[in-house]
Structure formats: C-alpha cells, structure tokens
Design an enzyme around this catalytic site. Structure first.
Site, PDB file in Angstrom:
ATOM      1  N   ASP A   1       0.821  -1.210   0.000  1.00 35.37           N
ATOM      2  CA  ASP A   1       0.000   0.000   0.000  1.00 35.37           C
ATOM      3  C   ASP A   1       0.859   1.265   0.000  1.00 35.37           C
ATOM      4  O   ASP A   1       1.960   1.264   0.539  1.00 35.37           O
ATOM      5  CB  ASP A   1      -0.926  -0.019   1.228  1.00 35.37           C
ATOM      6  CG  ASP A   1      -2.063   0.991   1.102  1.00 35.37           C
ATOM      7  OD1 ASP A   1      -2.352   1.432  -0.025  1.00 35.37           O
ATOM      8  OD2 ASP A   1      -2.656   1.327   2.139  1.00 35.37           O
TER       9      ASP A   1
ATOM     10  N   ASN B   1     -11.132  -2.491  -5.126  1.00 35.57           N
ATOM     11  CA  ASN B   1     -10.354  -1.548  -5.944  1.00 35.57           C
ATOM     12  C   ASN B   1     -11.039  -1.186  -7.272  1.00 35.57           C
ATOM     13  O   ASN B   1     -10.644  -0.240  -7.945  1.00 35.57           O
ATOM     14  CB  ASN B   1      -8.935  -2.068  -6.203  1.00 35.57           C
ATOM     15  CG  ASN B   1      -8.024  -2.017  -4.994  1.00 35.57           C
ATOM     16  OD1 ASN B   1      -7.132  -2.840  -4.828  1.00 35.57           O
ATOM     17  ND2 ASN B   1      -8.228  -1.037  -4.104  1.00 35.57           N
TER      18      ASN B   1
ATOM     19  N   ARG C   1       1.939  -4.750   6.414  1.00 35.95           N
ATOM     20  CA  ARG C   1       1.226  -3.730   5.653  1.00 35.95           C
ATOM     21  C   ARG C   1       2.065  -2.454   5.654  1.00 35.95           C
ATOM     22  O   ARG C   1       2.493  -1.991   6.704  1.00 35.95           O
ATOM     23  CB  ARG C   1      -0.147  -3.413   6.227  1.00 35.95           C
ATOM     24  CG  ARG C   1      -0.835  -2.384   5.321  1.00 35.95           C
ATOM     25  CD  ARG C   1      -2.250  -2.090   5.680  1.00 35.95           C
ATOM     26  NE  ARG C   1      -2.799  -1.194   4.662  1.00 35.95           N
ATOM     27  CZ  ARG C   1      -4.031  -1.232   4.208  1.00 35.95           C
ATOM     28  NH1 ARG C   1      -4.866  -2.120   4.668  1.00 35.95           N
ATOM     29  NH2 ARG C   1      -4.435  -0.378   3.287  1.00 35.95           N
TER      30      ARG C   1
ATOM     31  N   SER D   1      -8.092  -4.298   5.442  1.00 34.09           N
ATOM     32  CA  SER D   1      -8.669  -4.032   4.119  1.00 34.09           C
ATOM     33  C   SER D   1      -9.093  -5.306   3.373  1.00 34.09           C
ATOM     34  O   SER D   1      -8.792  -5.472   2.191  1.00 34.09           O
ATOM     35  CB  SER D   1      -7.712  -3.201   3.261  1.00 34.09           C
ATOM     36  OG  SER D   1      -7.431  -1.968   3.885  1.00 34.09           O
TER      37      SER D   1
HETATM   38  C1  IPE Z   1      -5.420  -2.682  -0.010  1.00 38.52           C
HETATM   39  O1  IPE Z   1      -5.090  -1.359  -0.205  1.00 38.52           O
HETATM   40  C2  IPE Z   1      -5.466  -3.421  -1.312  1.00 38.52           C
HETATM   41  C3  IPE Z   1      -4.183  -3.647  -1.976  1.00 38.52           C
HETATM   42  C4  IPE Z   1      -3.015  -3.352  -1.517  1.00 38.52           C
HETATM   43  C5  IPE Z   1      -4.274  -4.274  -3.257  1.00 38.52           C
HETATM   44  P1  IPE Z   1      -6.201  -0.215  -0.387  1.00 38.52           P
HETATM   45  O2  IPE Z   1      -5.465   1.038  -0.599  1.00 38.52           O
HETATM   46  O3  IPE Z   1      -7.161  -0.618  -1.427  1.00 38.52           O
HETATM   47  O4  IPE Z   1      -6.927  -0.235   1.026  1.00 38.52           O
HETATM   48  P2  IPE Z   1      -7.701   0.938   1.785  1.00 38.52           P
HETATM   49  O5  IPE Z   1      -8.702   1.503   0.839  1.00 38.52           O
HETATM   50  O6  IPE Z   1      -6.685   1.941   2.176  1.00 38.52           O
HETATM   51  O7  IPE Z   1      -8.307   0.279   2.982  1.00 38.52           O
HETATM   52  C1  IPE Z   2      -1.578   0.228  -3.334  1.00 40.16           C
HETATM   53  O1  IPE Z   2      -1.367   1.592  -3.388  1.00 40.16           O
HETATM   54  C2  IPE Z   2      -1.871  -0.380  -4.680  1.00 40.16           C
HETATM   55  C3  IPE Z   2      -3.244  -0.853  -4.852  1.00 40.16           C
HETATM   56  C4  IPE Z   2      -4.187  -0.820  -3.960  1.00 40.16           C
HETATM   57  C5  IPE Z   2      -3.561  -1.429  -6.138  1.00 40.16           C
HETATM   58  P1  IPE Z   2      -2.569   2.620  -3.416  1.00 40.16           P
HETATM   59  O2  IPE Z   2      -2.930   2.875  -4.842  1.00 40.16           O
HETATM   60  O3  IPE Z   2      -3.672   2.164  -2.550  1.00 40.16           O
HETATM   61  O4  IPE Z   2      -1.875   3.904  -2.809  1.00 40.16           O
HETATM   62  P2  IPE Z   2      -2.484   4.923  -1.763  1.00 40.16           P
HETATM   63  O5  IPE Z   2      -2.967   4.117  -0.591  1.00 40.16           O
HETATM   64  O6  IPE Z   2      -3.583   5.641  -2.447  1.00 40.16           O
HETATM   65  O7  IPE Z   2      -1.341   5.802  -1.405  1.00 40.16           O
HETATM   66 MG    MG Z   3      -4.060   2.405  -0.576  1.00 37.65          MG
END
Ligand code: IPE
Ligand code: IPE
Ligand code: MG
Length: 246
Positions: free
Chosen positions: A23, A71, A188, A196
C-alpha cells in the site's frame, strides 16, 4: 546462489508464509507531483526486491495483495492501468521467476471484469511454473477475504454438505488454496493500520507488522526488519507459554 543469509535473523525460525499488503503507491506518486499510476509502476521494483529477499530467507510461501475486490471503485483509468500493468509485469517476469524455482499462483475471483487476456496470461504463468517448489508466490488479484469465504460457502452448498458436517475443516478445504498454510506474518506498508479485506479467514493468528514505508520504497531490508520483529514476538494461539517455564 552463494548469497549470505541476512544478519540478525534466526534461520531456524523463518516464517513459512509471509503475506503483504502493498500500500501507498498513490501517496508516493502524489508526493512527487506524479499521477497515481506512476506510483504503481514504481512499486514493481519493490515487489521484485521483496521476492528476492524472501528467496534469500528461504520463505516458502509469499502472498502479495495486488488488487482487491474493492479496488474496482477507483477511477476507470486507474483500474485499466492496474489490469494491464499486472499483465505486463507477469509477461516480463515469469521466465525469471520460473528460473528461480518460483511457483506462481493467483487468489481471487475470475469475474467478467478481469479482461480475458489478463486471465490468459495468469493461466499461462501458473502452467509454466506449477512444478516449482522453492517458493510459492501468490498474487491476490481481484481478491477479497469476504468474497473468498462467500465462495467457500457457495461450494459447501453446491457439494450438498449437511449442516452438522460444516466445520472449520470443511470451510478451509473450500478456500482458494487449501494447501497453503496460514500466514505467519502479515506486513502492511504506508502507515495504515487495517486489514482491508485481506485473507480474513487465514489471518486468525498471524503476527501483524505495520510499516510506515510507502510501497514503492519498500526493499528486502524492510522485509528483513519485519521478520526480525516477528521473531521477537511470542505466539500463543490462545494458550499459555509452555516452553520456558514459569
Ligand atoms: C489494499 O489497499 C489493497 C491492496 C493493496 C491491493 P487499499 O489502498 O485498497 O486499502 P484501503 O482503501 O486503504 O483500505
Ligand atoms: C496500493 O497503493 C496499490 C493498490 C491498492 C492497487 P494505493 O494505490 O492504494 O496507494 P495509496 O494508498 O492511495 O497511497
Ligand atoms: Mg491504498
């Protein structure tokens, strides 16, 4: 591979299964004034360095959360980017993973939203590497912990299992990869303290390590730090400590 075993880690207590919520890609990009997709692209280096680090430690199972069932709520451009990025990454790296003895697997729903071509690449990668046993790299893709449990329950019903026969074993046997041990350690990144919807069933007794590092900056040293932290924890599984006396 004459690589040295990382210092400060007990080779006899390396976690069998490490799972990782990658993340912070979007924030990494935003800090640089770049579009979010550049953050995803930069996450590739982190992913491969983590895989190499896991191989150096002798970790047998590595599960990476790449795309969640939630997502899809992101802007269509970002979703499209992520679909093709994952496909592209597979095509570019699968031979190398195969040479290293890595078995590639996927966990998640194969629903209509995942482009066919992406599914085909996934299937090819699984077939190419299915005999490898050094490490199993599972990409959680279109994965949701609740969806996995729902799918297991649907299968139970489809199998005609009688209510009194439903137990933890019956459910576990219907998860996406029943042969996979529960994660010992979950990492994480990006300073978020939540799960998540990752591996809800399997996380019951996992050790959780949270790191402030944004995923694109994550490297094998961070993995080693997390494993060292894991080795300082005492796992009790609801019981009491018996190994060291009172
Ligand atoms: C969790 O990250 C999913 C992945 C890393 C693929 P998110 O960015 O989607 O989670 P939230 O929305 O912060 O909980
Ligand atoms: C994790 O990074 C990748 C996926 C969830 C696919 P994010 O895209 O969630 O990055 P932030 O949390 O918005 O910084
Ligand atoms: Mg994220």
């Amino acid at each position: 591979m004459a690589e040295e075993f990382p210092e400060g880690i007990d080779p006899r207590r390396v976690p069998a299964h490490v799972a990782c919520v990658m993340d912070g890609n979007g924030r990494w990009a935003a800090r640089r004034g770049l579009p979010r997709t550049e953050g995803h692209a930069a996450g590739e280096t982190a992913l491969w360095d983590t895989v190499e680090g896991a191989l150096a430690l002798g970790i047998r199972w590595l599960t990476m959360f790449a795309f969640s069932t939630e997502n899809w709520r992101r802007p269509p451009d970002e979703v499209r980017y992520l679909m093709h990025f994952n496909e592209d990454l597979l095509v570019r790296r699968r031979d190398e993973l195969h040479e290293k003895g890595v078995r590639i697997r996927f966990a998640g729903r194969r629903d209509w939203r995942v482009p066919r071509r992406v599914l085909r690449r996934m299937d090819e990668s699984v077939a190419l590497t299915e005999k490898n046993r050094r490490m199993t790299l599972t990409m959680a893709f279109n994965y949701g912990g609740r969806a996995e449990i729902v799918d297991a329950v649907r299968q139970l019903v489809a199998d005609g299992v009688r209510p009194e026969r439903v137990d933890e074993r019956a459910i576990r046997a219907r998860l996406y990869h029943p042969d996979q041990p529960d994660p010992d350690l979950v990492i994480r990144t990006s300073g978020e303290y939540r799960i998540s919807n990752f591996l809800l069933w399997q996380l019951a007794y996992s050790e959780l390590v949270f790191s402030d590092v944004l995923w694109p900056d994550f490297r094998r040293q961070h993995l080693y730090q997390a494993v060292a932290e894991y080795q300082r924890r005492e796992r009790r599984y609801g019981g009491v400590r018996v190994d060291r006396g009172a």
